[in-house]
Motif scaffolding. Structure first.
Motif, mmCIF file in Angstrom:
data_model
loop_
_atom_site.group_PDB
_atom_site.id
_atom_site.type_symbol
_atom_site.label_atom_id
_atom_site.label_comp_id
_atom_site.label_asym_id
_atom_site.label_seq_id
_atom_site.Cartn_x
_atom_site.Cartn_y
_atom_site.Cartn_z
ATOM 1 N N ARG A 132 1.275 -1.030 -0.026
ATOM 2 C CA ARG A 132 -0.151 -0.004 0.153
ATOM 3 C C ARG A 132 0.911 1.859 -0.098
ATOM 4 N NH1 ARG A 132 -5.756 1.183 1.473
ATOM 5 N NH2 ARG A 132 -6.022 3.501 1.760
ATOM 6 N N CYS A 133 1.011 2.203 -1.019
ATOM 7 C CA CYS A 133 1.647 3.460 -1.313
ATOM 8 C C CYS A 133 0.688 4.006 0.513
ATOM 9 C CB CYS A 133 1.418 3.571 -2.586
ATOM 10 S SG CYS A 133 1.727 3.440 -3.934
ATOM 11 N N GLU A 134 2.289 5.078 0.643
ATOM 12 C CA GLU A 134 2.202 5.804 1.836
ATOM 13 C C GLU A 134 1.138 5.159 3.075
ATOM 14 O OE1 GLU A 134 4.748 8.317 1.408
ATOM 15 O OE2 GLU A 134 4.890 7.683 -0.172
ATOM 16 N N ASP A 135 1.430 3.761 3.411
ATOM 17 C CA ASP A 135 0.256 3.220 4.291
ATOM 18 C C ASP A 135 1.297 4.165 5.937
ATOM 19 O OD1 ASP A 135 -1.018 1.694 5.822
ATOM 20 O OD2 ASP A 135 -0.311 0.245 5.443
ATOM 21 N N GLY A 136 0.578 5.451 6.150
ATOM 22 C CA GLY A 136 0.950 5.365 7.184
ATOM 23 C C GLY A 136 1.796 6.825 7.053
ATOM 24 N N GLY A 137 2.183 6.527 6.818
ATOM 25 C CA GLY A 137 3.755 7.819 6.164
ATOM 26 C C GLY A 137 4.599 7.620 7.207
ATOM 27 N N GLY A 138 4.617 6.194 8.322
ATOM 28 C CA GLY A 138 5.402 5.886 8.857
ATOM 29 C C GLY A 138 7.065 5.703 8.200
ATOM 30 N N LEU A 139 7.916 5.505 9.077
ATOM 31 C CA LEU A 139 9.680 4.992 8.872
ATOM 32 C C LEU A 139 9.307 3.616 8.008
ATOM 33 C CD1 LEU A 139 12.321 5.942 8.795
ATOM 34 C CD2 LEU A 139 12.809 4.649 11.198
ATOM 35 N N PHE A 140 8.759 2.912 8.247
ATOM 36 C CA PHE A 140 8.695 1.859 7.381
ATOM 37 C C PHE A 140 7.880 1.636 6.746
ATOM 38 C CE2 PHE A 140 11.462 0.976 11.905
ATOM 39 C CZ PHE A 140 12.074 0.595 10.975
ATOM 40 N N HIS A 141 6.703 2.201 6.218
ATOM 41 C CA HIS A 141 5.501 2.321 5.814
ATOM 42 C C HIS A 141 6.310 1.315 4.248
ATOM 43 C CE1 HIS A 141 6.765 5.891 3.251
ATOM 44 N NE2 HIS A 141 6.029 5.648 2.409
ATOM 45 N N ASN A 142 7.650 1.259 3.903
ATOM 46 C CA ASN A 142 8.000 0.980 2.496
ATOM 47 C C ASN A 142 7.710 -0.690 2.674
ATOM 48 O OD1 ASN A 142 7.731 3.132 0.781
ATOM 49 N ND2 ASN A 142 9.340 4.402 1.373
ATOM 50 N N GLU B 3 -11.727 1.721 -9.066
ATOM 51 C CA GLU B 3 -10.783 2.368 -9.768
ATOM 52 C C GLU B 3 -9.878 3.783 -8.722
ATOM 53 O OE1 GLU B 3 -10.193 5.279 -13.720
ATOM 54 O OE2 GLU B 3 -11.991 4.020 -13.303
ATOM 55 N N GLU B 4 -10.822 4.282 -7.719
ATOM 56 C CA GLU B 4 -10.320 4.930 -6.938
ATOM 57 C C GLU B 4 -9.988 4.676 -5.926
ATOM 58 O OE1 GLU B 4 -14.405 3.764 -5.483
ATOM 59 O OE2 GLU B 4 -13.572 4.414 -7.287
ATOM 60 N N LYS B 5 -9.091 2.705 -5.840
ATOM 61 C CA LYS B 5 -9.256 2.341 -4.433
ATOM 62 C C LYS B 5 -7.382 1.886 -5.292
ATOM 63 C CE LYS B 5 -11.497 2.842 -1.308
ATOM 64 N NZ LYS B 5 -10.957 3.100 0.287
ATOM 65 N N GLN B 6 -7.577 1.902 -6.392
ATOM 66 C CA GLN B 6 -6.633 1.286 -7.326
ATOM 67 C C GLN B 6 -5.088 2.434 -7.198
ATOM 68 O OE1 GLN B 6 -7.634 0.673 -11.555
ATOM 69 N NE2 GLN B 6 -9.294 -0.624 -10.874
ATOM 70 N N ASP B 7 -4.838 3.002 -7.331
ATOM 71 C CA ASP B 7 -4.015 4.344 -7.109
ATOM 72 C C ASP B 7 -3.093 4.181 -5.715
ATOM 73 O OD1 ASP B 7 -2.052 6.021 -8.574
ATOM 74 O OD2 ASP B 7 -2.882 7.491 -7.786
ATOM 75 N N ASP B 8 -3.506 3.542 -4.709
ATOM 76 C CA ASP B 8 -2.743 3.441 -3.488
ATOM 77 C C ASP B 8 -1.891 1.942 -3.350
ATOM 78 O OD1 ASP B 8 -4.474 5.626 -2.523
ATOM 79 O OD2 ASP B 8 -6.798 4.360 -1.754
ATOM 80 N N TYR B 9 -1.761 1.237 -4.392
ATOM 81 C CA TYR B 9 -1.387 0.156 -4.404
ATOM 82 C C TYR B 9 -0.133 0.528 -5.111
ATOM 83 C CZ TYR B 9 -5.411 -1.189 -1.480
ATOM 84 O OH TYR B 9 -5.455 -1.448 -0.352
ATOM 85 N N ALA B 10 0.898 -0.972 -5.128
ATOM 86 C CA ALA B 10 2.536 -1.050 -5.864
ATOM 87 C C ALA B 10 2.685 -1.856 -5.415
ATOM 88 C CB ALA B 10 3.323 -0.091 -5.731
ATOM 89 N N ILE B 11 2.645 -3.008 -7.182
ATOM 90 C CA ILE B 11 3.726 -4.110 -6.837
ATOM 91 C C ILE B 11 4.771 -3.852 -6.627
ATOM 92 C CG2 ILE B 11 3.515 -6.425 -8.207
ATOM 93 C CD1 ILE B 11 0.400 -5.696 -8.946
ATOM 94 N N GLU B 12 5.445 -4.947 -5.882
ATOM 95 C CA GLU B 12 7.038 -5.227 -5.947
ATOM 96 C C GLU B 12 7.505 -6.201 -6.421
ATOM 97 O OE1 GLU B 12 11.419 -4.188 -2.834
ATOM 98 O OE2 GLU B 12 9.133 -3.419 -2.981
ATOM 99 N N LYS B 13 7.998 -6.778 -7.656
ATOM 100 C CA LYS B 13 8.820 -7.602 -8.424
ATOM 101 C C LYS B 13 10.072 -8.503 -7.852
ATOM 102 C CE LYS B 13 9.289 -9.576 -13.465
ATOM 103 N NZ LYS B 13 9.702 -9.305 -14.439
ATOM 104 N N ASP B 14 10.022 -9.257 -7.735
ATOM 105 C CA ASP B 14 11.017 -10.028 -6.757
ATOM 106 C C ASP B 14 12.291 -9.723 -7.259
ATOM 107 O OD1 ASP B 14 9.667 -10.743 -4.185
ATOM 108 O OD2 ASP B 14 10.166 -12.917 -4.726
ATOM 109 N N GLY B 15 13.242 -8.780 -6.580
ATOM 110 C CA GLY B 15 14.299 -8.331 -7.192
ATOM 111 C C GLY B 15 14.707 -7.259 -8.818
ATOM 112 N N ASP B 16 13.853 -6.965 -8.997
ATOM 113 C CA ASP B 16 13.402 -6.134 -10.284
ATOM 114 C C ASP B 16 13.145 -4.584 -10.161
ATOM 115 O OD1 ASP B 16 12.307 -7.781 -13.069
ATOM 116 O OD2 ASP B 16 14.226 -6.740 -13.081
#
Length: 92
Positions: free
Chosen positions: A28-38, A59-72
């Motif tokens: 979740r992008c910017e989840d809480g904004g804390g030090l470890f949110h990423n 659609e209004e929720k989709q922008d809240d997420y990011a996908i991290e492909k392992d090591g890529d």
């Protein structure tokens, strides 16, 4: 395992295509904004599974997420939507 060749690979065989079955994490992008949110992982799966999950959200929720492909690479919503529209997307 990624279909992207490493810089030390000596094979001249072209890559097989996009790594739809590569492992990935949904964040979740910017989840809480804390030090470890990423570092907060919401779910794990293949790239294709997570793309389908994000695209299944309102659609209004989709922008809240990011996908991290392992090591890529990290995919934001623009890339996620483009990948979902590809003719070779599993389930398309």
């Amino acid at each position: 395992m990624s279909d992207t060749p490493s810089t030390i690979e000596t094979s001249t065989t072209p890559s097989r295509g996009f790594g739809w079955n590569d492992t990935a994490e949904l964040h979740r992008c910017e989840d809480g904004g804390g030090l470890f949110h990423n570092f907060k992982t919401i779910r794990r799966g293949t790239v294709a599974e997570l793309i389908a999950f994000v695209m299944g959200l309102p659609e209004e929720k989709q922008d809240d997420y990011a996908i991290e492909k392992d090591g890529d690479h990290t995919f934001r919503i623009g890339e996620i939507r483009n990948l979902y529209r590809r003719a070779d997307f599993p389930g398309a």
